[in-house]
Design a protein around this motif. Structure first.
Motif, mmCIF file in Angstrom:
data_model
loop_
_atom_site.group_PDB
_atom_site.id
_atom_site.type_symbol
_atom_site.label_atom_id
_atom_site.label_comp_id
_atom_site.label_asym_id
_atom_site.label_seq_id
_atom_site.Cartn_x
_atom_site.Cartn_y
_atom_site.Cartn_z
ATOM 1 N N ARG A 162 0.816 -1.210 0.000
ATOM 2 C CA ARG A 162 0.000 0.000 0.000
ATOM 3 C C ARG A 162 0.853 1.265 0.000
ATOM 4 N NH1 ARG A 162 -4.763 -1.921 4.325
ATOM 5 N NH2 ARG A 162 -5.298 -3.836 3.163
ATOM 6 N N VAL A 163 2.164 1.099 -0.062
ATOM 7 C CA VAL A 163 3.078 2.244 -0.030
ATOM 8 C C VAL A 163 4.173 2.026 -1.073
ATOM 9 C CG1 VAL A 163 4.686 3.576 1.370
ATOM 10 C CG2 VAL A 163 2.654 2.597 2.440
ATOM 11 N N ALA A 164 4.429 3.042 -1.900
ATOM 12 C CA ALA A 164 5.448 2.907 -2.943
ATOM 13 C C ALA A 164 6.176 4.225 -3.142
ATOM 14 C CB ALA A 164 4.807 2.462 -4.255
ATOM 15 N N THR A 165 7.474 4.131 -3.443
ATOM 16 C CA THR A 165 8.269 5.303 -3.808
ATOM 17 C C THR A 165 8.984 5.018 -5.116
ATOM 18 O OG1 THR A 165 10.206 4.546 -2.543
ATOM 19 C CG2 THR A 165 8.646 6.005 -1.412
ATOM 20 N N PHE A 166 9.124 6.058 -5.931
ATOM 21 C CA PHE A 166 9.777 5.917 -7.232
ATOM 22 C C PHE A 166 10.620 7.159 -7.492
ATOM 23 C CE2 PHE A 166 8.948 6.203 -12.083
ATOM 24 C CZ PHE A 166 10.213 5.708 -12.353
ATOM 25 N N SER A 167 11.931 6.967 -7.542
ATOM 26 C CA SER A 167 12.847 8.046 -7.896
ATOM 27 C C SER A 167 13.224 7.899 -9.369
ATOM 28 C CB SER A 167 14.111 7.993 -7.033
ATOM 29 O OG SER A 167 15.091 8.881 -7.541
ATOM 30 N N MET A 168 12.968 8.950 -10.140
ATOM 31 C CA MET A 168 13.313 8.941 -11.560
ATOM 32 C C MET A 168 14.774 9.285 -11.787
ATOM 33 S SD MET A 168 9.893 10.466 -13.372
ATOM 34 C CE MET A 168 9.607 11.809 -12.253
ATOM 35 N N GLY A 169 15.572 9.109 -10.764
ATOM 36 C CA GLY A 169 17.001 9.360 -10.869
ATOM 37 C C GLY A 169 17.465 10.333 -9.809
ATOM 38 N N GLY A 170 18.726 10.191 -9.415
ATOM 39 C CA GLY A 170 19.291 11.098 -8.422
ATOM 40 C C GLY A 170 19.761 12.388 -9.057
ATOM 41 N N GLU A 171 20.087 13.362 -8.215
ATOM 42 C CA GLU A 171 20.482 14.683 -8.706
ATOM 43 C C GLU A 171 21.701 14.636 -9.631
ATOM 44 O OE1 GLU A 171 17.356 16.624 -6.822
ATOM 45 O OE2 GLU A 171 18.544 15.019 -5.945
ATOM 46 N N GLY A 172 22.593 13.702 -9.409
ATOM 47 C CA GLY A 172 23.812 13.686 -10.208
ATOM 48 C C GLY A 172 23.738 12.887 -11.493
ATOM 49 N N ASP A 173 22.721 12.008 -11.629
ATOM 50 C CA ASP A 173 22.753 11.117 -12.800
ATOM 51 C C ASP A 173 21.376 10.733 -13.320
ATOM 52 O OD1 ASP A 173 21.913 9.512 -10.772
ATOM 53 O OD2 ASP A 173 23.387 7.921 -11.087
ATOM 54 N N ALA A 174 20.392 11.630 -13.232
ATOM 55 C CA ALA A 174 19.107 11.351 -13.863
ATOM 56 C C ALA A 174 19.326 11.226 -15.372
ATOM 57 C CB ALA A 174 18.106 12.464 -13.557
ATOM 58 N N ILE A 175 18.679 10.251 -15.963
ATOM 59 C CA ILE A 175 19.002 9.831 -17.332
ATOM 60 C C ILE A 175 18.596 10.857 -18.392
ATOM 61 C CG2 ILE A 175 18.838 7.402 -16.715
ATOM 62 C CD1 ILE A 175 16.050 7.407 -18.032
ATOM 63 N N ALA A 176 19.181 10.693 -19.577
ATOM 64 C CA ALA A 176 18.774 11.454 -20.757
ATOM 65 C C ALA A 176 17.495 10.830 -21.329
ATOM 66 C CB ALA A 176 19.886 11.430 -21.800
ATOM 67 N N ILE A 177 16.850 11.541 -22.258
ATOM 68 C CA ILE A 177 15.634 11.024 -22.896
ATOM 69 C C ILE A 177 15.788 11.171 -24.405
ATOM 70 C CG2 ILE A 177 13.102 11.048 -22.904
ATOM 71 C CD1 ILE A 177 13.148 12.545 -20.320
ATOM 72 N N PRO A 178 16.553 10.274 -25.020
ATOM 73 C CA PRO A 178 16.803 10.405 -26.456
ATOM 74 C C PRO A 178 15.542 10.302 -27.305
ATOM 75 C CG PRO A 178 17.654 8.316 -25.595
ATOM 76 C CD PRO A 178 17.288 9.153 -24.423
ATOM 77 N N GLU A 179 14.493 9.665 -26.791
ATOM 78 C CA GLU A 179 13.272 9.505 -27.589
ATOM 79 C C GLU A 179 12.592 10.835 -27.894
ATOM 80 O OE1 GLU A 179 9.985 7.749 -24.762
ATOM 81 O OE2 GLU A 179 11.969 7.261 -23.991
ATOM 82 N N ILE A 180 12.911 11.880 -27.116
ATOM 83 C CA ILE A 180 12.366 13.206 -27.425
ATOM 84 C C ILE A 180 13.487 14.185 -27.770
ATOM 85 C CG2 ILE A 180 10.261 12.893 -26.070
ATOM 86 C CD1 ILE A 180 11.539 14.618 -23.869
ATOM 87 N N GLY A 181 14.628 13.628 -28.141
ATOM 88 C CA GLY A 181 15.731 14.459 -28.616
ATOM 89 C C GLY A 181 16.623 15.023 -27.537
ATOM 90 N N ILE A 182 16.551 14.482 -26.315
ATOM 91 C CA ILE A 182 17.402 14.958 -25.222
ATOM 92 C C ILE A 182 18.498 13.934 -24.974
ATOM 93 C CG2 ILE A 182 17.507 15.545 -22.771
ATOM 94 C CD1 ILE A 182 14.657 16.537 -22.968
ATOM 95 N N THR A 183 19.715 14.276 -25.333
ATOM 96 C CA THR A 183 20.856 13.380 -25.141
ATOM 97 C C THR A 183 21.691 13.775 -23.930
ATOM 98 O OG1 THR A 183 22.145 14.714 -26.697
ATOM 99 C CG2 THR A 183 20.977 12.791 -27.590
ATOM 100 N N GLU A 184 21.425 14.945 -23.368
ATOM 101 C CA GLU A 184 22.138 15.404 -22.178
ATOM 102 C C GLU A 184 21.467 14.843 -20.926
ATOM 103 O OE1 GLU A 184 22.281 18.430 -25.458
ATOM 104 O OE2 GLU A 184 20.691 17.384 -24.363
#
Length: 458
Positions: free
Chosen positions: A283-305
């Motif tokens: 009944r409880v969940a946490t989801f981090s989309m990445g830490g401050e130092g290494d959140a991923i790029a999103i090449p599918e929308i043209g973001i490689t940085e």
């Protein structure tokens, strides 16, 4: 899920205890209750999900400027327009203990703890909730992080490990242990024996330790205690039948996705969270989309940085545009989560969204100068828990001397706005007040959490 609470789930508690031996006293589980009693208990479980976005946002394109019900969603938040009646955007909150501590803000986002060389973190609100909900579920809480660490901290200030691979997350909740239950029970009890032996050895060593070593050893002991609790918990649930998962849900969630396909990965994690809530595995969940130092790029929308690179844009128009695109993309995935919760029925036939609070946001506002005030937050769902949405809850505009958000192309105005992201307009508007309210709505009987100083009503 039609047979989730059918009579085939019921097991005899005394039989389970005989099968397990004397290692652990099995708690009274919902699957042991008579059918009608089980339905009454699980009619509307309370649930909470926490989603973290690293490095803040491009605040000029994120900030909502009008408080109350007549607000206009900003460009970055526009994907939430269809959920307007079930969301509350929140402005002006901060964690006093995180101000000027930059990237470490993720560590106290859910704890309200104080950062510093001599400070020790405190329990995160999700784990405070789990203290109440875990007695009813197979998994006490679900921790996912695409990179770095989880958002969850125990009462002893120990961070819980995170899972990353979607197939691993699925297996932890919905698959029989490899080698069968008997082999798994033997392995768990061997692990328990090892933990017991470690504790005995530590007790002997403690008599020879200085104060510094004892402090480090306390953290080690906390980790052992947490592992012991989880080991015994896993043992206790081995004889409880796993929930039935449809072929469509299994196909959607039991797979691995490359991080270069960020949207697919994020949506699959959200699908796993929905499935875990729907089947009442947790009944409880946490989801981090990445830490401050290494959140991923999103090449599918043209973001490689990387997101960190974009957040330090230095005024570069191209980087600021990409950061806005990234913000909007992350909000789109959160909107997908809310849609899935809204279209999936709870045990009582109502939408899961009604019984689920979901908090989306960051421990930072403006990444370029590491501003930890005016945190970007959106609270959604939970109408059955008493939440009333549809307004922008703005603590900046309730502060004395607030002169507006100063959005625009003018350099002086922009500087004034970024200062708001680093220094709270309302020093008393603590994010822990929000976390306290959420904890109470989950049934946690506390009147203080972190550095909370006032009750927030939503």
């Amino acid at each position: 899920m039609s047979n989730y609470l059918s009579q085939s789930w019921l097991i005899d508690r005394r039989h389970a205890l005989r099968a397990m031996g004397s290692l652990i006293s099995l708690p009274l589980l919902e699957c042991m209750l008579p059918l009608r009693a089980a339905e009454k208990e699980t009619a509307a479980p309370r649930r909470s999900a926490f989603i973290y976005l690293a490095n803040g946002v491009h605040s000029l394109n994120y900030q909502i400027t009008t408080p109350g019900k007549d607000y206009q969603l900003s460009r970055s938040l526009m994907p939430l327009e269809k959920h307007r009646q079930v969301i509350t955007p929140i402005s002006g909150l901060h964690h006093p203990g995180a101000l000027s501590h930059h990237h470490n803000c993720i560590s106290v986002w859910l704890t309200g703890g104080k950062l510093g060389p001599s400070d020790r973190n405190t329990i995160s609100v999700d784990q405070k909730m789990a203290e109440v909900t875990a007695q009813h579920t197979r998994v006490a809480s679900m921790e996912v992080a695409i990179t770095q660490d989880s958002l969850a901290w125990t009462a002893d200030g120990v961070r819980l490990p995170a899972m990353r691979r979607c197939s691993e997350i699925f297996a932890s909740m919905f698959e029989e242990p490899k080698g069968g239950k008997a082999a798994q029970r033997r392995a768990l009890r061997r692990k328990g024996s090892v933990l017991d032996a470690n504790l005995a050895e530590v007790r002997r060593l403690e008599k020879k330790m200085g104060s510094a070593d004892k402090g480090r050893m306390d953290q080690y002991l906390s980790s052992i205690r947490e592992a012991e609790i989880r080991t015994r918990r896993a043992d206790a649930w081995l004889d409880t039948p796993l929930p039935v998962v449809s072929d469509a849900d299994r196909k959607r969630t039991n797979r691995d996705i490359a991080t270069t396909m960020a949207g697919d990965y994020f949506r699959t994690v959200y699908d796993l969270m929905v499935l875990a809530f729907q089947t009442d595995v947790t009944r409880v969940a946490t989801f981090s989309m990445g830490g401050e130092g290494d959140a991923i790029a999103i090449p599918e929308i043209g973001i490689t940085e990387s997101r960190h690179q974009l957040s330090h844009h230095g005024g570069d128009a191209g980087y600021m545009e990409k950061l806005t695109m990234y913000d909007t993309f992350a909000v789109e995935q959160f909107s997908y989560f809310l849609t899935r919760l809204a279209e999936t029925n709870d045990l009582n036939g109502k939408p899961l969204l009604d019984s689920t609070m979901a908090l989306f946001g960051s421990g930072m506002c403006y990444g370029h100068s590491h501003g930890n005030a005016n945190l970007p937050l959106v609270l959604a769902g939970g109408s059955d828990l008493g939440l009333k949405h549809g307004s922008h809850l703005d603590f900046n505009q309730s502060a004395d001397g607030f002169k507006g958000y100063a959005l625009g192309a003018d350099g002086a105005l922009t500087t004034a706005h970024y200062q708001l992201c680093s220094r709270p307009a309302n020093p008393n508007a603590h994010m822990s007040n929000l976390l306290l309210m959420m904890a109470q709505r989950m049934g946690v009987e506390i009147d203080q959490f972190g550095d909370s100083n006032k009750m927030i009503e939503v």
